[in-house]
Design a protein around this motif. Sequence first.
Motif, short mmCIF file in Angstrom:
data_model
loop_
_atom_site.label_atom_id
_atom_site.label_comp_id
_atom_site.label_asym_id
_atom_site.label_seq_id
_atom_site.Cartn_x
_atom_site.Cartn_y
_atom_site.Cartn_z
N PHE A 32 52.26 41.12 38.35
CA PHE A 32 51.85 39.68 39.11
C PHE A 32 50.55 39.90 39.91
O PHE A 32 49.66 39.35 39.73
CB PHE A 32 52.98 39.39 40.02
N THR A 33 50.44 41.14 40.78
CA THR A 33 49.46 41.44 41.45
C THR A 33 48.08 41.43 40.76
O THR A 33 47.04 40.94 41.01
CB THR A 33 49.55 42.40 42.48
N ALA A 34 48.34 42.27 39.38
CA ALA A 34 47.34 42.41 38.85
C ALA A 34 46.60 41.45 37.98
O ALA A 34 45.53 41.26 37.68
CB ALA A 34 47.73 43.64 37.45
N GLY A 35 47.52 40.11 38.04
CA GLY A 35 46.87 38.87 37.71
C GLY A 35 46.25 37.99 38.39
O GLY A 35 45.90 36.97 38.38
N THR A 36 46.03 38.39 39.79
CA THR A 36 45.35 37.73 40.69
C THR A 36 44.08 37.17 40.42
O THR A 36 43.79 35.96 40.57
CB THR A 36 45.38 38.41 42.23
N ALA A 37 43.16 37.87 39.79
CA ALA A 37 41.86 37.54 39.69
C ALA A 37 41.85 36.42 38.58
O ALA A 37 41.22 35.31 38.62
CB ALA A 37 40.94 38.59 39.02
N ASP A 38 42.55 36.59 37.72
CA ASP A 38 42.71 35.57 36.49
C ASP A 38 43.28 34.16 37.04
O ASP A 38 43.09 33.10 36.63
CB ASP A 38 43.55 35.88 35.29
N ARG A 39 44.43 34.24 37.94
CA ARG A 39 44.80 33.00 38.70
C ARG A 39 43.57 32.39 39.43
O ARG A 39 43.47 31.03 39.59
CB ARG A 39 45.92 33.44 39.58
N LEU A 40 43.03 33.13 40.18
CA LEU A 40 41.90 32.66 40.87
C LEU A 40 40.67 31.90 39.88
O LEU A 40 40.07 30.93 40.24
CB LEU A 40 41.10 33.46 41.68
N LEU A 41 40.50 32.61 38.80
CA LEU A 41 39.37 32.06 37.83
C LEU A 41 40.06 30.56 37.34
O LEU A 41 39.48 29.74 36.95
CB LEU A 41 39.02 33.03 36.82
N ALA A 102 39.29 32.95 53.11
CA ALA A 102 38.87 34.45 53.82
C ALA A 102 40.10 35.10 53.80
O ALA A 102 40.03 36.63 53.45
CB ALA A 102 38.46 34.27 55.27
N GLU A 103 41.46 34.69 53.67
CA GLU A 103 42.53 35.38 53.54
C GLU A 103 42.66 36.07 52.33
O GLU A 103 43.50 37.28 51.99
CB GLU A 103 43.97 34.83 54.03
N ILE A 104 42.41 35.37 51.16
CA ILE A 104 42.23 35.65 49.77
C ILE A 104 41.49 36.96 49.53
O ILE A 104 41.94 37.84 49.02
CB ILE A 104 42.05 34.56 49.05
N LEU A 105 40.34 36.78 50.18
CA LEU A 105 39.46 38.04 49.98
C LEU A 105 39.64 38.97 50.82
O LEU A 105 39.30 40.09 50.52
CB LEU A 105 37.94 37.43 50.31
N ARG A 106 40.17 39.10 51.97
CA ARG A 106 40.23 39.85 53.07
C ARG A 106 40.58 41.28 52.60
O ARG A 106 39.92 42.33 52.97
CB ARG A 106 41.10 39.56 54.28
N VAL A 179 34.81 39.18 39.61
CA VAL A 179 35.93 38.68 40.49
C VAL A 179 37.04 39.73 39.95
O VAL A 179 37.96 40.31 40.81
CB VAL A 179 36.44 37.40 39.63
N ARG A 180 37.50 40.00 38.75
CA ARG A 180 38.29 40.76 38.53
C ARG A 180 38.01 42.63 38.86
O ARG A 180 39.01 43.23 39.47
CB ARG A 180 38.36 41.19 36.71
N GLU A 181 36.80 42.99 38.89
CA GLU A 181 36.64 44.16 39.50
C GLU A 181 37.09 44.16 40.90
O GLU A 181 37.57 45.23 41.60
CB GLU A 181 35.10 44.48 39.40
N VAL A 182 36.50 43.05 41.61
CA VAL A 182 36.92 43.00 43.29
C VAL A 182 38.41 43.15 43.43
O VAL A 182 38.86 43.77 44.36
CB VAL A 182 36.09 41.72 43.65
N PHE A 183 39.26 42.36 42.61
CA PHE A 183 40.45 42.12 42.95
C PHE A 183 41.49 43.13 42.24
O PHE A 183 42.67 43.21 42.56
CB PHE A 183 41.10 40.68 42.46
N ALA A 184 40.75 44.13 41.51
CA ALA A 184 41.46 45.38 40.94
C ALA A 184 41.44 46.42 42.07
O ALA A 184 42.14 47.42 41.92
CB ALA A 184 40.77 45.83 39.83
#
Length: 205
Positions: A32-41, A102-106, A179-184
């Motif tokens: 689920f965590t690994a899918g964060t970037a795709d949910r943001l996109l 900010a909390e999403i990115l932090r 986006v995927r690189e950052v959230f990985a």
Amino acid sequence: MDDSAQPVVSFTQMKDGTREDYELLERFEKPFTAGTADRLLKELAMQADETLSGYRITRLEHGLQAATRARRDGADIDWVVAALLHDIGDRLAPKNHDRMAAEILRPFVREEVAWVVEHHGLFQTYYYAHHYGRDPEERQRFAGHPCFRSCADFCERWDQSSFDPDYPTEPLESFAEAVREVFARKAYDPAVIRAGEVLGLPPAA
């Protein structure tokens, strides 16, 4: 009971959970965590059909335009992704969208970048607060903060300027890999967070 059903925990109150329960939840949490970037996109894509009434472009176009400007200025990946996502909270948290973003990115970007996103809403009022009888210099309460200039520059160069329907903006797909690189990244990795380090924005292109 259907043996093919997805397993679930035994408890109805968290305090009653067993080690096996929490190991099960951890197994589910990782993908689920690994899918964060795709949910943001996906959330960004949903903003293609929405705008705050009165603006000439959509929320998505604004984020894309800000990110395009950052990329063309030679900004690093943290700044580009932050510019793309800085208003991601607009739909659900219109009164504190900056802090939500900010909390999403932090956990995944430099401390400086997260601070700028958290405070950009206030700094942006520099351009319009006087029209509402408010103080456009309210941002001066952060005048001594190391990230003050970074936030002021972010708003001037990439945020307040990105409402132009004629600006040649790059498409969402062109930012997906970043986006995927950052959230990985590993969350709160000190090598990523770089606490106390302020790089500022790159020179304008």
